[in-house]
Scaffold this active site. Structure first.
Site, PDB file in Angstrom:
ATOM      1  CG  ASP A 237      42.408  42.285  41.122  1.00 41.88           C
ATOM      2  OD1 ASP A 237      41.173  42.454  41.028  1.00 41.88           O
ATOM      3  OD2 ASP A 237      43.233  42.876  40.399  1.00 41.88           O
TER       4      ASP A 237
HETATM    5  C1  BGC Z   1      40.792  44.743  38.658  1.00 41.76           C
HETATM    6  C2  BGC Z   1      40.570  45.478  39.974  1.00 41.76           C
HETATM    7  C3  BGC Z   1      39.095  45.648  40.208  1.00 41.76           C
HETATM    8  C4  BGC Z   1      38.431  44.293  40.203  1.00 41.76           C
HETATM    9  C5  BGC Z   1      36.940  44.328  40.446  1.00 41.76           C
HETATM   10  C6  BGC Z   1      39.956  43.515  38.506  1.00 41.76           C
HETATM   11  O1  BGC Z   1      39.894  43.139  37.176  1.00 41.76           O
HETATM   12  O2  BGC Z   1      42.151  44.434  38.520  1.00 41.76           O
HETATM   13  O3  BGC Z   1      41.222  46.728  39.943  1.00 41.76           O
HETATM   14  O4  BGC Z   1      38.856  46.348  41.393  1.00 41.76           O
HETATM   15  O5  BGC Z   1      38.637  43.707  38.924  1.00 41.76           O
HETATM   16  O6  BGC Z   1      36.266  44.842  39.355  1.00 41.76           O
END
Ligand code: BGC
Length: 719
Positions: A237
């Site tokens: 993530d």
């Molecule tokens: C989220 C993810 C997301 C990623 C990219 C994170 O804050 O938890 O679900 O895909 O950011 O934006």
């Protein structure tokens, strides 16, 4: 072996072409394939630059799961919770196909979705991005979404693996959860997504039993890549990598975004000091360290040089990324078409967004108030009736080409008079991005106008044949809801309107379950979750009976204090540990085991038609039942089968009943259909710490009906 020790297990066998590429790459080139970089187009959420020397193209990753999030417009689909309320995974497949096509139209190769964490607590700020409190329902939708996205050649990224069930301190909290509970509740959805062929998978920010998910050798290596045979790449993530060496040895393949947020902002000509200073403290608590983002860049090759990471492990990381690029057909033909509005805005995608919103609408209660007569005079009440509720805040925010508000939808459909009386000032949306970009400016313009008054709404309601009151909550990624009560004075608004009009209908536009203290006083309650771009059109279609409310609850509605995990130790945790001591008793499993009374049970929802169940038969794995539509109108039914092992000894701790299979069917007026459901092994089995998945000998009861608490027929089988 500890998680920081080097190892190389569970490697893939790449094609000759990929293997040759891996051999030809320099160490720096290998690194460039496993650490994110800044997208020169400024459009992708994540970016790998490729290797020009060897004709390896760039790879662009864009957020989902409610639509394709880039700087440009895309179809804003309803909340995933609304999608799951249809109990029809075929719609998840179609939405996946549409999002895949739109991703391509935006020059993106990987979609960061579906989101499929189990809904453990109703407060979770991302409940709207997830499917259900039940693993079978979750898995069916996750698998269908992956298959749909990938049918277009776009890589799907199921997320967030695993136990990211809260947003409070999500970057540090550890889920203390035992293996059986992981296996029976939290992992199956991911397993189904992998079985559907996912070429990528995103780790969760949180820790599980003390170890960061980005470093979990057991869950990434043994389970995901070993047992399940996952052949894609595991991506962190965003800012969710803690150490290059531990992560790579633990099984992480790609670090994203690979640079700090400051670097990303600077590359876009923005002032890095604008980051985070004004962030809401609750949201800030849910954020990872956005200053740290370059672990792989700083340390990965050094770890190889020092012998702390085997080169074979780095090669497998690279091979997994190259294999996904090859699978997507990009090694031969990198789309270089730029972006295309027409392809991103197909009429069928608009229709699909509307279909999912109507089919996912759950009619919780109806005392003959619905459907509305065409020529009824209607008062449209509620603080936000002039806007479509697209979704919650955070990485799933999608900007649609077009949207309809409740007022627009009802005005377009009604033959009778429509009066609009908001009753209260708008409930403001919240977003993780507000703080990041230096404060929320979304709602401030309305501040100039005098606040609408409840009295005016009451007056409008008392003069109309029916009053439709729209209420909402506000939720975002990075923070949990403090309460599941409706924000502000909305309960008072409903109560006052209900006292003035016997035909008061309440429409819930919420991220998850909410408390409904007035529910005995109103004639109808409809849950439409966050309905996306077709908010107005879709709710009008249901209110006037053009479409049957096809939705059933994928989560239990109950008073806040009746849910499980209600101690601080369980949620949000103490000293950064959340004890999953409720075990398997999550959602309806808890309510059934404790006799706690849900407000509306899992699986519940009325149709405008009525159905009778007969002739249940179970032969082998096949459950068949006939369902008749006894009404004079066509309707949709969701036939649900639950399994119980009545003679199982107490020490096996089986939940009283568990969803085993389901089918959504359209049934014409007066028609009878035979519905066949399949009981797979997981439906009867349990996970045994020593023996793995086990089906015990003995009696199982299969009960079939309209909801977890409206079971019409049952049959015993022996195994
Ligand atoms: C989220 C993810 C997301 C990623 C990219 C994170 O804050 O938890 O679900 O895909 O950011 O934006």
């Amino acid at each position: 072996m500890s998680d920081s020790e080097q190892s190389v297990t569970h490697t893939i066998e790449p094609t000759d072409r990929v293997a040759t590429l891996v051999d030809d790459l320099t160490a720096e080139e290998k690194l460039s394939l496993v650490r994110g970089a800044v997208d020169p187009e400024g459009n992708a959420t994540g970016y790998l630059p490729g290797v020009e020397r060897l004709d390896v193209p760039e790879l662009r990753l864009a957020d989902g799961p409610l639509g394709v999030r880039t700087e440009e417009s895309a179809t804003a689909f309803p909340a995933s919770l609304a999608l799951a309320s249809t109990f029809d995974p075929a719609l998840a497949r179609r939405q996946g196909e549409a999002m895949g096509a739109e991703a391509k139209a935006r020059d993106q190769d990987v979609l960061l979705g579906p989101g499929l964490n189990l809904i453990r607590v109703p407060h979770c700020g991302r409940t709207f991005e997830y499917y259900s409190e039940d693993p079978i329902l979750t898995g069916a939708f996750a698998g269908a979404a992956v298959a749909g996205i990938q049918s277009t050649g776009v890589v799907a990224t199921p997320k967030h693996y695993v136990a990211n069930n809260q947003e409070t301190r999500r970057a540090s909290v550890s889920a203390a959860v035992d293996q059986r509970v992981l296996r029976e509740l939290y992992l199956p959805g991911f397993h189904d997504a992998v079985d559907a062929g996912a070429r990528s998978l995103m780790t969760a920010y949180n820790r599980v039993n003390g170890t960061y998910m980005s470093e979990q050798r057991h869950l990434l290596g043994d389970v995901l890549k070993g047992e399940w045979g996952f052949e894609g790449f595991v991506v962190s993530d965003w800012f969710g990598t803690e150490s290059a060496q531990r992560a790579a040895n633990g099984g992480l393949d790609v670090e994203m975004p690979g640079v700090s947020l400051e670097e990303q902002f600077a590359s876009m000509g923005m002032d890095p000091s604008a980051v985070a200073d004004e962030m809401d403290p609750e949201i800030a608590e849910g954020m990872p360290d956005i200053g740290a983002g370059g672990h792989f860049a700083d340390d990965l090759l050094d770890a190889v040089a020092a012998g702390d990471l085997l080169e074979a492990r780095l090669d497998d990381m690279v091979a997994r990324v190259l294999s996904a690029i090859e699978w997507a057909g990009l090694l031969d033909d990198r789309r270089d078409s730029g972006t295309d509005d027409e392809l991103a805005d197909e009429p069928e995608h608009r229709d699909l967004a509307r279909t999912i919103a109507t089919r996912g609408t759950v009619l919780l209660k109806n005392e003959d108030a619905l459907p509305l007569d065409d020529d009824a005079s209607v008062a449209v009440v509620g603080p936000n009736v002039d806007e479509a509720i697209l979704g919650g805040g955070g990485s799933s925010e999608t900007t649609p080409f077009d949207e309809t508000s409740p007022v627009e939808g009802i005005t377009a459909r009604a033959d009778g008079d429509v009066a609009v009386a908001r009753g209260l000032a708008p409930v403001e949306s919240v977003s993780m991005f507000d703080g990041m970009l230096g404060g929320d400016d979304a709602a401030s313009e309305a501040d100039e106008e005098p606040d609408p008054e409840i009295d005016a709404a009451v007056a409008a309601a008392s003069e109309a044949d029916a009053a439709v009151v729209f209420v909402r909550d506000a939720a975002t990624e990075a923070a949990d809801r403090d309460t599941i009560a409706l924000p502000g004075e909305q309960d008072a608004l409903v109560e006052r309107v209900a006292a003035a009009n016997d035909d008061t209908i309440v429409v819930l536009n919420t991220s998850g379950p909410v408390e409904l203290p007035w529910r005995e006083d109103v004639a109808a309650v409809v849950s439409q979750w966050y309905p996306g771009q077709s908010h107005g059109e879709s709710i009008a279609a249901v209110l006037y009976g053009d479409a049957d409310p096809g939705g059933r609850l994928p989560v239990t509605f109950a008073p806040e204090d009746a849910y499980p995990a209600d101690t601080a130790e369980q949620f949000p945790g103490v000293d950064d540990v959340a004890e999953y001591s409720e075990g398997l008793l999550v959602g309806y499993r808890h309510f059934d085991a404790t006799d706690a009374e849900p407000t509306y049970p899992f699986g519940h929802g009325h149709s405008y038609a009525s159905f009778a169940y007969e002739d249940l038969a179970v032969e082998g794995e096949t459950v068949s039942v006939t369902v008749s539509n006894e009404s004079e109108r066509a309707g949709r039914e969701v036939v649900q089968a639950y399994v119980d092992a009545p003679d199982a000894p107490d020490d096996l701790e089986r939940p009283p009943r568990e969803l085993a299979a389901f089918e959504a069917v359209a049934i014409e007026a007066g028609e009878t259909v035979t519905v066949e459901l399949t009981l797979d092994d997981r439906a009867l089995g349990r996970y045994d710490a020593a023996d793995g998945w086990t089906i015990d000998d003995g009696r199982f009861t299969v009960a079939v009906g309209r909801s977890s608490r409206d079971l019409r027929l049952s049959a015993d089988i022996e195994r």
